[in-house]
Write an enzyme that holds these catalytic residues in place. Structure first.
Site, short mmCIF file in Angstrom:
data_model
loop_
_atom_site.label_atom_id
_atom_site.label_comp_id
_atom_site.label_asym_id
_atom_site.label_seq_id
_atom_site.Cartn_x
_atom_site.Cartn_y
_atom_site.Cartn_z
N GLU A 61 -5.90 56.39 39.48
CA GLU A 61 -6.57 55.22 38.92
C GLU A 61 -5.59 54.44 38.07
OE1 GLU A 61 -10.49 55.99 37.27
OE2 GLU A 61 -11.01 57.27 38.96
N HIS B 177 -18.55 47.54 30.36
CA HIS B 177 -18.54 48.89 30.92
C HIS B 177 -18.54 50.00 29.87
CE1 HIS B 177 -17.77 51.93 33.95
NE2 HIS B 177 -16.60 52.23 33.44
N ARG C 138 -9.61 51.77 26.93
CA ARG C 138 -9.67 53.15 27.43
C ARG C 138 -8.96 53.30 28.77
NH1 ARG C 138 -13.13 55.71 30.97
NH2 ARG C 138 -14.44 53.86 31.09
#
Ligand code: SIN
Length: 506
Positions: free
Chosen positions: A111, A341, A376
């Site tokens: 990711e 999110h 994050r």
């Protein structure tokens, strides 16, 4: 000890299991049904860990610190990456069947902003659901008490010590007392008009802690996930960034090789960052917003190169939902847009989940451990919930220091000198936050938003129903967020001070 755990995502369930196994009498209190309605069961990407000869806790820590844009606490990051392996092993031992290759090795996904493929996943893109089911099965086997459909109204505090919670259940107030309370109530994506978070993510735990006087920090850092699917309705209505049905398209899809392209098929994110689609989330989200505003249409995620078999095998949930919404992503690129999110800030804790209020612990998204800083790193959130949920449980029996932190991003008193119209709805709060306290911010926009929110709060009636309590929580947290954003005068991570072209929100 008698322990109340509020919330039933990965942080709450982990804390409850560890506390019960240590011999404490534990009750889990949850807003909906156990395991339903929160963010954990929706999590697609996975859990970041450290595997393989080339990876190390140091490299994972370094990636986390870079994504955090200089504002992460290195000590908290060190705890995260060092405790992480044990927590992933624990999840496996508790029954989470992470996906494995034919030789039995864990399959590792890639990711954004990770130097290595290090994301373990389950059911392809159904990681959170697998974790939730396994931990709930353990909770049931330990016969831990569970109070469902219970809305957290407030913490009970006497002399600076938290000794219980006030709930709303079936319209009646109920007080529960305990030796310690662990808040694991998740985040507040419902602050925004467009979010990946479920309807119940209204910041109840953070706001209860603020009202009780606990220190909170970094509320200005709301992470916008770069890619949710844009629905037909939104395409038809000319809106560029809006998505009325924010279905997440996991970052793992880009990790497998999917690209983000503009109207002409150009990979525009490279204009913003040398890592292109795998740049940190805040960079990718803003690049998408700018590009969409410039071209007057949503940008596209092109996963066609992965082929139908790989897409349905690796991402069965996304495959099913995109097809149900009329897109064949194996044949054509799909329209995507950012949405709120994950809240990096929250209730300030030390490395063992202790808050500034004696008797109160916090873990997971509701907490601000310092791990995430201003942005994050992908798939660090389930990990953080497991690591700090376990640590909070382990710290239950040790005393609190007399005082360790001071509040940050203080709220006004609710009075206002503006002339803003004082009538508002939840949708008004969400739209205001989306427009003025969102991906792109300006000082003037933040100041206007704060004045409006203060006017609304000054005129707000006392809440009585569950929905009214949620609205009041969103309003207070919106004000705290706008206030914290206005106080941060430099752009860093998810807090970005530049206007978008006027087309946005058209
Ligand atoms: C995703 O699958 O892209 C979300 C994972 C995360 O938020 O860490």
């Amino acid at each position: 000890m008698n322990i109340l755990v509020v919330g039933s995502g990965i942080a709450g369930l982990t804390a409850a299991l560890h506390a019960a196994e240590a011999g404490h009498a534990v009750t889990i209190v949850t807003k909906g049904a156990l395991g339903g309605g929160g963010c954990t069961p929706l999590a697609q990407g996975g859990v970041a860990g450290v595997y393989g000869p080339n990876d190390s806790a140091e490299v994972h820590a370094s990636d986390t610190l870079v994504a955090g844009a200089g504002l992460s606490d290195p000590a908290a990051v060190d705890v995260l990456v060092r405790d992480g392996s044990a927590r992933i092993a624990e999840l496996i031992a508790r029954g989470v069947a992470f996906d494995r290759a034919a030789d039995g090795a864990l399959m590792l996904g890639r990711e954004a902003a990770h130097a290595h493929a290090r994301i373990v996943h389950a059911g392809g893109d159904a990681t959170g659901a697998a974790i939730s089911a396994a931990l709930i099965a353990q909770v049931r086997s330990l016969q831990i008490d569970v109070v469902e459909d219970a809305f957290l109204v407030d913490l009970l505090v006497t002399g600076g010590r938290v000794h219980g919670i006030r709930l709303l259940r079936s319209s009646a107030a109920v007080d529960l007392h305990a030796d310690a309370v662990i808040l694991a109530t998740g985040g507040a994506g419902q602050l925004y008009a467009h979010t990946t978070n479920p309807i119940g993510a209204t910041g109840d735990g953070i706001v209860a802690a603020i009202r009780a006087g606990a220190a909170v920090a970094d509320l200005e850092f709301m992470q916008f996930h770069p890619t949710v699917l844009v629905s037909d309705a939104v395409l038809a209505s000319d809106a560029v960034l809006a998505s009325d049905a924010a279905f997440l398209i996991s970052e793992a899809v880009r990790g497998e090789g999917a690209t983000l392209i503009d109207d002409e098929g150009r990979r525009f994110v490279f204009d913003s960052h040398p890592d292109g689609e795998l740049a940190p989330r805040d960079v990718v989200s803003r690049a998408i917003a700018r590009q969409a505003a410039g071209q007057g249409r949503p940008v596209l995620l092109d996963a066609t190169m992965l082929g139908a078999d790989r897409l349905s095998g690796r991402f069965p949930t996304i495959d099913r939902v995109t097809r149900a919404r009329g897109f064949d992503w194996a044949r054509e690129p799909i329209p995507v847009t950012p949405a709120a999110h994950y809240l990096m800030g929250g209730i300030v804790t030390d490395l063992d989940g202790r808050t500034s209020l004696s008797g109160l612990f916090a873990a997971g998204e509701v907490a601000c451990t310092g791990v995430h800083g201003a942005n994050r790193l992908a798939s660090n959130s389930l990990l953080e919930g497991a690591v700090f949920g376990a640590r909070a449980a382990a710290a239950l029996s040790t005393p609190f220091p007399s005082q360790f932190l001071s509040p940050h991003g203080a709220l006004g008193d609710g009075n206002c000198d503006g002339n803003a119209d004082s009538r508002y709805s939840r949708a008004d709060i969400q739209q205001l936050m989306w427009n003025d306290v969102g991906l792109h911010r300006t000082d003037d926009g933040l100041a206007d938003a704060l004045a409006t929110l203060r006017a609304w709060r000054a005129a707000a009636p006392s809440p009585a129903t569950l929905t009214e309590h949620e609205d009041a929580n969103l309003l207070l947290l919106a004000e705290a967020t706008a206030s914290a954003a206005l106080a941060r005068t430099d752009s860093v991570g998810a807090h970005h001070l530049t206007a978008l072209p006027a087309l946005i929100g058209a």
